[in-house]
Design an enzyme around this catalytic site. Structure first.
Site, mmCIF file in Angstrom:
data_model
loop_
_atom_site.group_PDB
_atom_site.id
_atom_site.type_symbol
_atom_site.label_atom_id
_atom_site.label_comp_id
_atom_site.label_asym_id
_atom_site.label_seq_id
_atom_site.Cartn_x
_atom_site.Cartn_y
_atom_site.Cartn_z
ATOM 1 N N ASP A 43 9.804 -4.151 -0.018
ATOM 2 C CA ASP A 43 9.618 -2.733 0.303
ATOM 3 C C ASP A 43 10.960 -2.042 0.115
ATOM 4 O O ASP A 43 12.009 -2.702 0.117
ATOM 5 C CB ASP A 43 9.124 -2.563 1.756
ATOM 6 C CG ASP A 43 8.354 -1.262 1.967
ATOM 7 O OD1 ASP A 43 8.971 -0.188 1.850
ATOM 8 O OD2 ASP A 43 7.133 -1.311 2.209
ATOM 9 N N ASP A 70 12.913 -2.039 -4.819
ATOM 10 C CA ASP A 70 12.178 -0.873 -5.305
ATOM 11 C C ASP A 70 11.304 -1.349 -6.469
ATOM 12 O O ASP A 70 11.825 -1.721 -7.522
ATOM 13 C CB ASP A 70 13.170 0.198 -5.771
ATOM 14 C CG ASP A 70 12.473 1.490 -6.151
ATOM 15 O OD1 ASP A 70 11.294 1.450 -6.561
ATOM 16 O OD2 ASP A 70 13.117 2.547 -6.048
ATOM 17 N N ASN A 97 0.207 -3.724 -3.417
ATOM 18 C CA ASN A 97 -0.129 -2.714 -2.415
ATOM 19 C C ASN A 97 0.755 -1.460 -2.455
ATOM 20 O O ASN A 97 0.282 -0.373 -2.112
ATOM 21 C CB ASN A 97 -0.032 -3.381 -1.028
ATOM 22 C CG ASN A 97 -0.101 -2.404 0.103
ATOM 23 O OD1 ASN A 97 -1.167 -1.896 0.431
ATOM 24 N ND2 ASN A 97 1.050 -2.102 0.715
ATOM 25 N N TYR A 162 -1.807 10.303 -8.933
ATOM 26 C CA TYR A 162 -2.196 9.176 -8.058
ATOM 27 C C TYR A 162 -3.611 8.719 -8.393
ATOM 28 O O TYR A 162 -3.869 7.520 -8.569
ATOM 29 C CB TYR A 162 -2.096 9.643 -6.596
ATOM 30 C CG TYR A 162 -2.558 8.662 -5.552
ATOM 31 C CD1 TYR A 162 -1.706 7.669 -5.056
ATOM 32 C CD2 TYR A 162 -3.846 8.748 -5.010
ATOM 33 C CE1 TYR A 162 -2.130 6.784 -4.060
ATOM 34 C CE2 TYR A 162 -4.273 7.877 -4.019
ATOM 35 C CZ TYR A 162 -3.410 6.894 -3.546
ATOM 36 O OH TYR A 162 -3.843 6.028 -2.564
ATOM 37 N N LYS A 166 -4.879 5.142 -9.806
ATOM 38 C CA LYS A 166 -5.849 4.338 -9.052
ATOM 39 C C LYS A 166 -7.085 4.016 -9.902
ATOM 40 O O LYS A 166 -7.668 2.939 -9.790
ATOM 41 C CB LYS A 166 -6.246 5.048 -7.754
ATOM 42 C CG LYS A 166 -5.119 5.094 -6.725
ATOM 43 C CD LYS A 166 -4.719 3.696 -6.292
ATOM 44 C CE LYS A 166 -3.584 3.662 -5.292
ATOM 45 N NZ LYS A 166 -3.135 2.304 -4.967
ATOM 46 N N VAL A 195 -7.804 5.625 5.522
ATOM 47 C CA VAL A 195 -7.400 4.712 6.590
ATOM 48 C C VAL A 195 -6.252 5.338 7.382
ATOM 49 O O VAL A 195 -5.294 5.860 6.801
ATOM 50 C CB VAL A 195 -6.931 3.364 6.009
ATOM 51 C CG1 VAL A 195 -6.751 2.355 7.133
ATOM 52 C CG2 VAL A 195 -7.912 2.847 4.973
ATOM 53 N N THR A 197 -3.260 5.188 8.689
ATOM 54 C CA THR A 197 -1.907 4.613 8.786
ATOM 55 C C THR A 197 -0.984 5.667 9.412
ATOM 56 O O THR A 197 -1.352 6.841 9.540
ATOM 57 C CB THR A 197 -1.388 4.282 7.382
ATOM 58 O OG1 THR A 197 -1.424 5.493 6.625
ATOM 59 C CG2 THR A 197 -2.246 3.238 6.697
HETATM 60 N N1 LIG Z 1 -4.154 4.861 3.819
HETATM 61 C C1 LIG Z 1 -5.203 5.227 3.113
HETATM 62 O O1 LIG Z 1 -6.032 6.027 3.564
HETATM 63 C C2 LIG Z 1 -5.455 4.661 1.735
HETATM 64 C C3 LIG Z 1 -6.621 5.033 1.074
HETATM 65 C C4 LIG Z 1 -6.888 4.530 -0.176
HETATM 66 C C5 LIG Z 1 -6.001 3.661 -0.786
HETATM 67 N N2 LIG Z 1 -4.854 3.304 -0.136
HETATM 68 C C6 LIG Z 1 -3.945 2.392 -0.848
HETATM 69 O O2 LIG Z 1 -3.563 1.336 0.018
HETATM 70 C C7 LIG Z 1 -2.202 0.958 -0.249
HETATM 71 C C8 LIG Z 1 -1.379 1.102 1.019
HETATM 72 O O3 LIG Z 1 -1.492 2.441 1.456
HETATM 73 P P1 LIG Z 1 -0.791 2.941 2.786
HETATM 74 O O4 LIG Z 1 -1.634 4.042 3.276
HETATM 75 O O5 LIG Z 1 -0.442 1.805 3.648
HETATM 76 O O6 LIG Z 1 0.553 3.580 2.175
HETATM 77 P P2 LIG Z 1 1.899 3.941 2.944
HETATM 78 O O7 LIG Z 1 2.503 5.085 2.181
HETATM 79 O O8 LIG Z 1 1.656 4.104 4.402
HETATM 80 O O9 LIG Z 1 2.780 2.626 2.723
HETATM 81 C C9 LIG Z 1 3.191 2.269 1.433
HETATM 82 C C10 LIG Z 1 4.327 1.275 1.542
HETATM 83 O O10 LIG Z 1 4.860 1.105 0.223
HETATM 84 C C11 LIG Z 1 6.264 1.259 0.286
HETATM 85 N N3 LIG Z 1 6.770 1.778 -0.973
HETATM 86 C C12 LIG Z 1 6.624 3.031 -1.466
HETATM 87 N N4 LIG Z 1 7.303 3.163 -2.615
HETATM 88 C C13 LIG Z 1 7.868 1.942 -2.861
HETATM 89 C C14 LIG Z 1 8.696 1.448 -3.898
HETATM 90 N N5 LIG Z 1 9.085 2.228 -4.912
HETATM 91 N N6 LIG Z 1 9.106 0.166 -3.839
HETATM 92 C C15 LIG Z 1 8.737 -0.630 -2.789
HETATM 93 N N7 LIG Z 1 7.972 -0.209 -1.776
HETATM 94 C C16 LIG Z 1 7.530 1.062 -1.811
HETATM 95 C C17 LIG Z 1 6.499 2.242 1.428
HETATM 96 O O11 LIG Z 1 7.834 2.182 1.924
HETATM 97 C C18 LIG Z 1 5.464 1.783 2.438
HETATM 98 O O12 LIG Z 1 5.952 0.764 3.268
HETATM 99 C C19 LIG Z 1 -1.737 1.870 -1.380
HETATM 100 O O13 LIG Z 1 -1.925 1.209 -2.613
HETATM 101 C C20 LIG Z 1 -2.653 3.066 -1.264
HETATM 102 O O14 LIG Z 1 -2.783 3.751 -2.479
HETATM 103 C C21 LIG Z 1 -4.555 3.791 1.111
#
Ligand SMILES: NC(=O)c1ccc[n+]([C@@H]2O[C@H](COP(=O)([O-])OP(=O)(O)OC[C@H]3O[C@@H](n4cnc5c(N)ncnc54)[C@H](O)[C@@H]3O)[C@@H](O)[C@H]2O)c1
Length: 257
Positions: A43, A70, A97, A162, A166, A195, A197
């Site tokens: 991360d 990154d 992820n 985005y 996806k 979700v 978060t």
């Molecule tokens: N939360 C939702 O409602 C939701 C819905 C549909 C899909 N998703 C997908 O689920 C996955 C997780 O989503 P989330 O809601 O936990 O996202 P989030 O933004 O809460 O967390 C993403 C994580 O990725 C890390 N990150 C971001 N850029 C980065 C980089 N360049 N290098 C390394 N790490 C990096 C961030 O620091 C964070 O810890 C994603 O692929 C998202 O598209 C989430």
């Protein structure tokens, strides 16, 4: 974990998770560790990543290995994946992820910004799969789980790049499943609904949006990271050994409408 499944095939499995320091990724780290898996995660959020390692270890689970990285820097990411595999062993489960759902009016997107969005939301998923695939194929088994989103199937404003990334992940999943399948390696994608978060609660959840969400879903309850983690665990475990090339939707029934 009381009340939910334990998967013997995940005990001691080496699992790599990108974006594991917060949100869904952090839940994946906690839950794979609780299954006895050896978890490596990357991360950019270094403080949160280091803190999560301590929490998981304090809960009595195998200590995860965290590396600040990154994922947009593909050379650095490939090097980090190789380091994690050297320390933990060959990766058996990859959870792609990491993502960034920052909104942007489509009129303001220039080519550099577009490329940057693909870097953070799409490119690293392919190159991480490519990096772990040789060892999985040699072992004759492995599970790659790509995080998509139902947003690629519904009409949301200001999320063009985005949603494009996806949608691409679903095509990439089908193609890699065909490519790696003869060697026993499975590739699936999970499409979460909305979700709750930390980031969603902080940036995007309003009472109006929450009411719209509850109306759109068949099951009106809010989805929690744990709901997605349990699908990911099942796809990682041998219990799903004949499932590949599919999308698995966990959205409370939003897309059924
Ligand atoms: N939360 C939702 O409602 C939701 C819905 C549909 C899909 N998703 C997908 O689920 C996955 C997780 O989503 P989330 O809601 O936990 O996202 P989030 O933004 O809460 O967390 C993403 C994580 O990725 C890390 N990150 C971001 N850029 C980065 C980089 N360049 N290098 C390394 N790490 C990096 C961030 O620091 C964070 O810890 C994603 O692929 C998202 O598209 C989430």
């Amino acid at each position: 974990m009381t009340g939910y499944a334990t998967y013997p095939s995940l005990r001691d499995a080496v699992v790599l998770i990108s974006g594991g320091a917060s949100g869904l990724g952090a839940e994946f780290v906690r839950q794979f560790a609780a299954q006895g898996a050896r978890v490596g995660f990357v991360d950019i959020a270094e403080e949160a990543g280091a803190a999560l390692v301590e929490t998981v270890a304090a809960d009595g689970h195998p200590r995860p290995l965290f590396r600040g990285c990154d994922v947009r820097d593909l050379d650095a990411y490939r090097t980090t994946i190789a380091e994690i595999a050297r320390e933990l062993g060959d990766v058996q489960v990859l959870v792609n992820n990491a993502a960034d759902d920052t909104r942007h009016p489509s009129a303001e997107i220039d080519p550099a910004y577009w490329d940057a969005r693909m870097r953070v939301n799409l490119d690293h998923q392919f190159f991480a799969a490519q990096a772990v695939a040789p060892a999985m194929r040699a072992a004759g088994r492995g599970s790659i789980i790509n995080l998509g989103s139902i947003s690629a199937h519904i009409d949301l404003l200001d999320l063009t790049a985005y949603m494009t990334a996806k949608a691409a992940i679903e095509g990439m999943t089908r193609s890699l499943a065909r490519d790696y399948g003869p060697d026993g390696v499975r590739v699936n994608c999970v499409l979460p609904g909305w979700v709750m978060t930390e980031r969603q609660l902080e940036h995007w959840l309003t009472p109006e949006a929450d009411a719209d969400r509850a109306r759109a879903q068949c099951l009106p309850h809010r989805l929690e990271p744990d709901d997605i983690a349990r699908m990911v665990l099942w796809l990682a475990a041998d219990d799903s050994r004949s499932c590949t090339g599919q999308r698995w939707i966990v959205d409370g029934g939003w897309m059924s409408g």
